[in-house]
Motif scaffolding. Structure first.
Motif, PDB file in Angstrom:
ATOM      1  N   PRO A  56       0.798  -1.235   0.000  1.00 36.59           N
ATOM      2  CA  PRO A  56       0.000   0.000   0.000  1.00 36.59           C
ATOM      3  C   PRO A  56       0.830   1.285   0.000  1.00 36.59           C
ATOM      4  CG  PRO A  56      -0.830  -1.534   1.654  1.00 36.59           C
ATOM      5  CD  PRO A  56       0.464  -2.102   1.139  1.00 36.59           C
ATOM      6  N   ARG A  57       1.724   1.428   0.986  1.00 35.43           N
ATOM      7  CA  ARG A  57       2.540   2.646   1.107  1.00 35.43           C
ATOM      8  C   ARG A  57       3.556   2.436   2.213  1.00 35.43           C
ATOM      9  NH1 ARG A  57       1.377   6.153   5.191  1.00 35.43           N
ATOM     10  NH2 ARG A  57       1.528   8.059   4.001  1.00 35.43           N
ATOM     11  N   THR A  58       4.700   3.074   2.090  1.00 35.35           N
ATOM     12  CA  THR A  58       5.667   3.016   3.175  1.00 35.35           C
ATOM     13  C   THR A  58       5.430   4.188   4.118  1.00 35.35           C
ATOM     14  OG1 THR A  58       7.279   4.205   1.835  1.00 35.35           O
ATOM     15  CG2 THR A  58       7.462   1.810   1.888  1.00 35.35           C
ATOM     16  N   GLY A  59       5.629   3.934   5.383  1.00 38.82           N
ATOM     17  CA  GLY A  59       5.526   4.997   6.363  1.00 38.82           C
ATOM     18  C   GLY A  59       6.805   5.813   6.397  1.00 38.82           C
ATOM     19  N   THR A  60       6.692   7.041   6.842  1.00 37.13           N
ATOM     20  CA  THR A  60       7.836   7.929   6.963  1.00 37.13           C
ATOM     21  C   THR A  60       7.995   8.299   8.434  1.00 37.13           C
ATOM     22  OG1 THR A  60       7.362   8.837   4.776  1.00 37.13           O
ATOM     23  CG2 THR A  60       8.826  10.133   6.189  1.00 37.13           C
ATOM     24  N   ILE A  72      -7.009  -1.772   9.616  1.00 42.99           N
ATOM     25  CA  ILE A  72      -7.352  -2.161   8.241  1.00 42.99           C
ATOM     26  C   ILE A  72      -6.605  -3.459   7.949  1.00 42.99           C
ATOM     27  CG2 ILE A  72      -7.249  -1.541   5.798  1.00 42.99           C
ATOM     28  CD1 ILE A  72      -7.074   1.428   6.741  1.00 42.99           C
ATOM     29  N   PRO A  73      -7.314  -4.567   7.724  1.00 42.12           N
ATOM     30  CA  PRO A  73      -6.612  -5.840   7.478  1.00 42.12           C
ATOM     31  C   PRO A  73      -5.648  -5.745   6.303  1.00 42.12           C
ATOM     32  CG  PRO A  73      -8.947  -6.223   7.876  1.00 42.12           C
ATOM     33  CD  PRO A  73      -8.766  -4.725   7.731  1.00 42.12           C
ATOM     34  N   GLY A  74      -4.385  -6.056   6.568  1.00 40.97           N
ATOM     35  CA  GLY A  74      -3.366  -6.074   5.523  1.00 40.97           C
ATOM     36  C   GLY A  74      -2.699  -4.756   5.233  1.00 40.97           C
ATOM     37  N   ALA A  75      -3.108  -3.675   5.892  1.00 40.68           N
ATOM     38  CA  ALA A  75      -2.520  -2.372   5.584  1.00 40.68           C
ATOM     39  C   ALA A  75      -1.132  -2.217   6.186  1.00 40.68           C
ATOM     40  CB  ALA A  75      -3.432  -1.248   6.077  1.00 40.68           C
ATOM     41  N   ARG A  76      -0.976  -2.573   7.431  1.00 43.06           N
ATOM     42  CA  ARG A  76       0.270  -2.323   8.162  1.00 43.06           C
ATOM     43  C   ARG A  76       1.345  -3.336   7.769  1.00 43.06           C
ATOM     44  NH1 ARG A  76       1.603   0.184  13.096  1.00 43.06           N
ATOM     45  NH2 ARG A  76       3.865   0.196  13.153  1.00 43.06           N
ATOM     46  N   GLY A  77       2.573  -2.867   7.626  1.00 46.09           N
ATOM     47  CA  GLY A  77       3.690  -3.771   7.421  1.00 46.09           C
ATOM     48  C   GLY A  77       4.509  -3.541   6.170  1.00 46.09           C
ATOM     49  N   CYS A  78       4.338  -2.412   5.491  1.00 47.46           N
ATOM     50  CA  CYS A  78       5.066  -2.169   4.247  1.00 47.46           C
ATOM     51  C   CYS A  78       6.569  -2.036   4.480  1.00 47.46           C
ATOM     52  CB  CYS A  78       4.518  -0.932   3.545  1.00 47.46           C
ATOM     53  SG  CYS A  78       2.741  -1.052   3.198  1.00 47.46           S
ATOM     54  N   THR A  79       6.958  -1.333   5.532  1.00 43.37           N
ATOM     55  CA  THR A  79       8.379  -1.184   5.825  1.00 43.37           C
ATOM     56  C   THR A  79       8.997  -2.519   6.236  1.00 43.37           C
ATOM     57  OG1 THR A  79       8.156   1.164   6.309  1.00 43.37           O
ATOM     58  CG2 THR A  79      10.066   0.030   7.260  1.00 43.37           C
ATOM     59  N   PRO A  80       8.380  -3.291   7.166  1.00 46.52           N
ATOM     60  CA  PRO A  80       8.948  -4.607   7.481  1.00 46.52           C
ATOM     61  C   PRO A  80       9.024  -5.534   6.266  1.00 46.52           C
ATOM     62  CG  PRO A  80       7.434  -3.953   9.215  1.00 46.52           C
ATOM     63  CD  PRO A  80       7.286  -2.953   8.094  1.00 46.52           C
ATOM     64  N   GLN A 109       8.484   9.991  -3.258  1.00 43.43           N
ATOM     65  CA  GLN A 109       8.133   9.384  -1.971  1.00 43.43           C
ATOM     66  C   GLN A 109       8.842   8.037  -1.808  1.00 43.43           C
ATOM     67  OE1 GLN A 109       3.883   9.501  -2.741  1.00 43.43           O
ATOM     68  NE2 GLN A 109       3.576  10.858  -0.988  1.00 43.43           N
ATOM     69  N   GLN A 110       8.837   7.254  -2.864  1.00 46.95           N
ATOM     70  CA  GLN A 110       9.487   5.944  -2.811  1.00 46.95           C
ATOM     71  C   GLN A 110      11.006   6.080  -2.703  1.00 46.95           C
ATOM     72  OE1 GLN A 110       7.984   4.323  -6.466  1.00 46.95           O
ATOM     73  NE2 GLN A 110       6.598   2.972  -5.354  1.00 46.95           N
ATOM     74  N   ALA A 111      11.579   7.079  -3.365  1.00 50.32           N
ATOM     75  CA  ALA A 111      13.030   7.272  -3.316  1.00 50.32           C
ATOM     76  C   ALA A 111      13.479   7.575  -1.889  1.00 50.32           C
ATOM     77  CB  ALA A 111      13.455   8.394  -4.267  1.00 50.32           C
ATOM     78  N   GLU A 112      12.680   8.326  -1.153  1.00 48.99           N
ATOM     79  CA  GLU A 112      13.002   8.603   0.249  1.00 48.99           C
ATOM     80  C   GLU A 112      13.056   7.292   1.026  1.00 48.99           C
ATOM     81  OE1 GLU A 112      12.556   8.744   4.338  1.00 48.99           O
ATOM     82  OE2 GLU A 112      10.807   8.195   3.131  1.00 48.99           O
ATOM     83  N   ALA A 113      12.046   6.451   0.840  1.00 46.90           N
ATOM     84  CA  ALA A 113      11.996   5.168   1.558  1.00 46.90           C
ATOM     85  C   ALA A 113      13.139   4.261   1.125  1.00 46.90           C
ATOM     86  CB  ALA A 113      10.656   4.485   1.329  1.00 46.90           C
ATOM     87  N   ALA A 114      13.403   4.181  -0.172  1.00 46.06           N
ATOM     88  CA  ALA A 114      14.468   3.305  -0.677  1.00 46.06           C
ATOM     89  C   ALA A 114      15.826   3.718  -0.105  1.00 46.06           C
ATOM     90  CB  ALA A 114      14.501   3.332  -2.202  1.00 46.06           C
ATOM     91  N   ALA A 115      16.085   5.012  -0.014  1.00 47.16           N
ATOM     92  CA  ALA A 115      17.355   5.493   0.540  1.00 47.16           C
ATOM     93  C   ALA A 115      17.413   5.238   2.044  1.00 47.16           C
ATOM     94  CB  ALA A 115      17.532   6.979   0.242  1.00 47.16           C
ATOM     95  N   ARG A 116      16.337   5.565   2.754  1.00 45.87           N
ATOM     96  CA  ARG A 116      16.314   5.415   4.210  1.00 45.87           C
ATOM     97  C   ARG A 116      16.447   3.956   4.621  1.00 45.87           C
ATOM     98  NH1 ARG A 116      11.569   4.584   6.591  1.00 45.87           N
ATOM     99  NH2 ARG A 116      10.454   5.784   5.020  1.00 45.87           N
ATOM    100  N   LEU A 117      15.823   3.056   3.853  1.00 43.72           N
ATOM    101  CA  LEU A 117      15.833   1.632   4.184  1.00 43.72           C
ATOM    102  C   LEU A 117      17.014   0.901   3.547  1.00 43.72           C
ATOM    103  CD1 LEU A 117      11.998   0.936   3.783  1.00 43.72           C
ATOM    104  CD2 LEU A 117      13.268   1.392   5.901  1.00 43.72           C
ATOM    105  N   HIS A 118      17.824   1.592   2.760  1.00 44.84           N
ATOM    106  CA  HIS A 118      19.004   1.008   2.102  1.00 44.84           C
ATOM    107  C   HIS A 118      18.610  -0.189   1.228  1.00 44.84           C
ATOM    108  CE1 HIS A 118      21.368   3.600   4.693  1.00 44.84           C
ATOM    109  NE2 HIS A 118      20.706   3.116   5.721  1.00 44.84           N
ATOM    110  N   LEU A 119      17.581   0.016   0.413  1.00 41.73           N
ATOM    111  CA  LEU A 119      17.107  -1.072  -0.447  1.00 41.73           C
ATOM    112  C   LEU A 119      18.068  -1.276  -1.608  1.00 41.73           C
ATOM    113  CD1 LEU A 119      13.260  -0.340  -0.577  1.00 41.73           C
ATOM    114  CD2 LEU A 119      14.536  -1.799   1.027  1.00 41.73           C
TER     115      LEU A 119
END
Length: 188
Positions: A56-60, A72-80, A109-119
């Motif tokens: 769905p979306r990564t949290g910041t 919301i069933p299935g919403a939480r857990g994008c970062t893990p 938005q995704q680039a921020e998450a990818a950099a922060r999470l070292h994907l």
């Protein structure tokens, strides 16, 4: 602030509502998507195996999650989920699969998450919903979000054909291990 890296206990499991039953065996649509590494990626044009996990979306950190996100069933857990694919990236590669994540968030938005999470892999943006419509991917609405969010599903695409679908994905932090288990099967 809730830690987006951890799954809280007692998250509701999403039901298997059959919303992805039609995907196995489908030809992946020819649709270039912007990637966080600056490329445009058309999964249908990639030879070999691709694991595409849809979320769905990564949290910041420091930004509140949408209201009632955890119920919301299935919403939480994008970062893990993303971190699990990161942590198993080399193993997935050794099993012959490249990895991409996909959401309707914008590439910045995704680039921020990818950099922060070292994907070590790119995230793909379907911010216009073209791929979601072409594949009839399941979505859900959240107050405060300006567009529908994708439900969590993971597809193994081999030479442009969807070979395996994991849906519903729960718990999300175990999805990469499930995919690896499936890839290790002799008939996979």
């Amino acid at each position: 602030m809730t830690d987006v890296h951890l799954l809280p206990p007692n998250l509701p499991a999403p039901p298997d509502d059959g919303a992805c039953d039609h995907l196995t065996g489908l030809r992946f649509p020819a649709l270039p998507l912007p990637a966080t590494d600056g490329r445009s990626v058309d999964v249908s044009g990639l030879a070999g195996r691709t694991v595409l996990y849809v979320y769905p979306r990564t949290g910041t950190p420091g930004v509140p999650l949408p209201q009632d996100w955890d119920i919301i069933p299935g919403a939480r857990g994008c970062t893990p989920q993303s971190c699990a694919f990161r942590d198993h990236h080399a193993e997935l590669g050794a099993l012959g699969a490249r990895v991409f994540g996909l959401s309707t968030q914008t590439t910045p938005q995704q680039a921020e998450a990818a950099a922060r999470l070292h994907l070590p892999f790119a995230l793909l943006s379907d911010s216009g919903g073209e791929l979601a419509r072409a594949l009839r991917l399941p979505t859900f609405e959240v107050p405060g979000e300006d567009q529908p969010l994708l439900r969590r599903v993971t597809m193994v695409v081999t030479d442009a054909v969807i070979e395996k679908v994991f849906y519903p994905v729960f718990p999300p932090d175990q999805n990469a291990a499930e995919v690896m288990d499936w890839l290790r099967q002799p008939e996979a």
